[in-house]
Design an enzyme around this catalytic site. Structure first.
Site, PDB file in Angstrom:
ATOM      1  N   CYS A  81       0.857  -1.180   0.000  1.00 31.19           N
ATOM      2  CA  CYS A  81       0.000   0.000   0.000  1.00 31.19           C
ATOM      3  C   CYS A  81       0.899   1.237   0.000  1.00 31.19           C
ATOM      4  CB  CYS A  81      -0.839  -0.047   1.276  1.00 31.19           C
ATOM      5  SG  CYS A  81      -1.853   1.399   1.564  1.00 31.19           S
ATOM      6  N   CYS A 194      -0.856   3.923  -6.497  1.00 37.49           N
ATOM      7  CA  CYS A 194      -1.737   3.257  -5.523  1.00 37.49           C
ATOM      8  C   CYS A 194      -1.905   1.833  -6.023  1.00 37.49           C
ATOM      9  CB  CYS A 194      -3.087   3.973  -5.463  1.00 37.49           C
ATOM     10  SG  CYS A 194      -4.378   3.066  -4.562  1.00 37.49           S
TER      11      CYS A 194
HETATM   12  N1  DGL Z   1      -3.996   0.638  -2.112  1.00 38.15           N
HETATM   13  C1  DGL Z   1      -3.556   1.681  -1.269  1.00 38.15           C
HETATM   14  C2  DGL Z   1      -2.413   2.459  -1.845  1.00 38.15           C
HETATM   15  O1  DGL Z   1      -1.576   1.880  -2.484  1.00 38.15           O
HETATM   16  C3  DGL Z   1      -4.549   2.463  -0.464  1.00 38.15           C
HETATM   17  C4  DGL Z   1      -5.757   2.958  -1.122  1.00 38.15           C
HETATM   18  C5  DGL Z   1      -6.700   3.542  -0.116  1.00 38.15           C
HETATM   19  O2  DGL Z   1      -7.130   2.801   0.762  1.00 38.15           O
HETATM   20  O3  DGL Z   1      -6.985   4.731  -0.189  1.00 38.15           O
HETATM   21  O4  DGL Z   1      -2.281   3.633  -1.637  1.00 38.15           O
END
Ligand code: DGL
Length: 270
Positions: A81, A194
């Site tokens: 993430c 993301c």
């Molecule tokens: N998938 C995550 C990222 O890489 C987080 C997305 C989220 O929950 O806002 O930032």
């Protein structure tokens, strides 16, 4: 098994977490590169999206995910993430010194180095773009590479993916709104910052001109994970078929849709 035992155990699983299905893009890269590694993946979808939370909230959530993965025996933690990494990796590394952490950050460095127009776009969550780590890295690149980095918050994208509305006119509209201004400014690289966004690639490619290259950090993270496991002498060298456990703490239906159809993967609700 205590933490010390996990990290000395080659057959212990690789632990990964994200706010939701985004982490599965990283899981897929890790699994493709190291198919015999056991894995645990937590989708903290009860608390998604992370991208609209404060740094303190993100740290608390990443801390809880890490504890859970360690309690389940992970030998290494992959923060799958960007929002978690850019806000909490320093805290995690300082707090859990015994275990190696791998993080993921928007691939602005390779994009800056390869850009010909010296204009790149980065689509990421609000909290990633607002983080000190992202600010520091992008400032450095702007100076070193004389690159213009156009930032765009991917407002609403994660919510649509997490609620099963990935392929909808609403998504097309949002993507058009987020991407076309960057295209108009002359970017030749688009960084997907993301881990949810690689799933949007087919739609993104329909909206932007073909000369714009779209990159993410998934493969680099898998390579770095392998490299660190090698360094710690923790690569699983047995040939027992791998076991994979995915957990969601909200509903599991959407996670299910992003799972590969293999019989050594179990999905459950925490
Ligand atoms: N998938 C995550 C990222 O890489 C987080 C997305 C989220 O929950 O806002 O930032």
């Amino acid at each position: 098994m205590n933490m010390q035992e996990n990290i000395n155990n080659k057959t212990a699983p690789i632990g990964l977490f994200d706010s939701g299905v985004g982490g599965t893009t990283i899981w897929k890269e890790v699994n493709a590169l190291m198919p015999n590694e056991n894995t645990l993946f937590i989708a903290d979808n009860k608390n998604a999206p992370y991208g609209e939370k404060t740094k303190a909230e993100i740290i608390a959530l990443c801390d809880a995910n890490t504890r859970l993965l360690l309690a389940k025996g992970a030998k290494i933690i992959v923060v799958a993430c960007n929002t978690g990494t850019t806000n909490a990796i320093q805290y995690l590394r300082e707090t859990y010194k015994e275990v190696p952490f791998i993080g993921i950050e928007p691939a602005i460095k390779p994009a800056s180095l390869q850009s010909v127009t010296k204009k790149i776009g980065v689509l990421a969550t609000r909290s990633t773009l607002a983080s000190d780590l992202f600010a520091k890295n992008s400032e450095h690149l702007k100076q070193e590479e004389q690159v213009e980095i156009i930032e765009q918050v991917g407002e609403g994208l994660v919510e649509l993916i997490e609620t099963g509305r990935m392929n909808t006119p609403e998504m097309t509209e949002l993507l058009r709104h987020h991407l076309l201004p960057m295209v108009a400014q002359g970017i030749d690289y688009l960084v997907l910052g993301c881990t949810h966004y690689p799933y949007l690639l087919p739609q993104i490619q329909q909206l932007i001109p073909p000369h714009i290259k779209v990159i993410d950090s998934g493969y680099a993270v898998a390579k770095q994970t392998r490299h660190i496991l090698e360094e710690y002498n923790l690569l699983n060298d047995t040939d027992t078929p791998a076991q994979h456990f995915w957990y969601a703490n909200g509903k599991a239906e959407v996670l299910q849709q992003f799972a590969p159809d293999i019989n050594n993967l179990q999905i459950s609700v925490l």
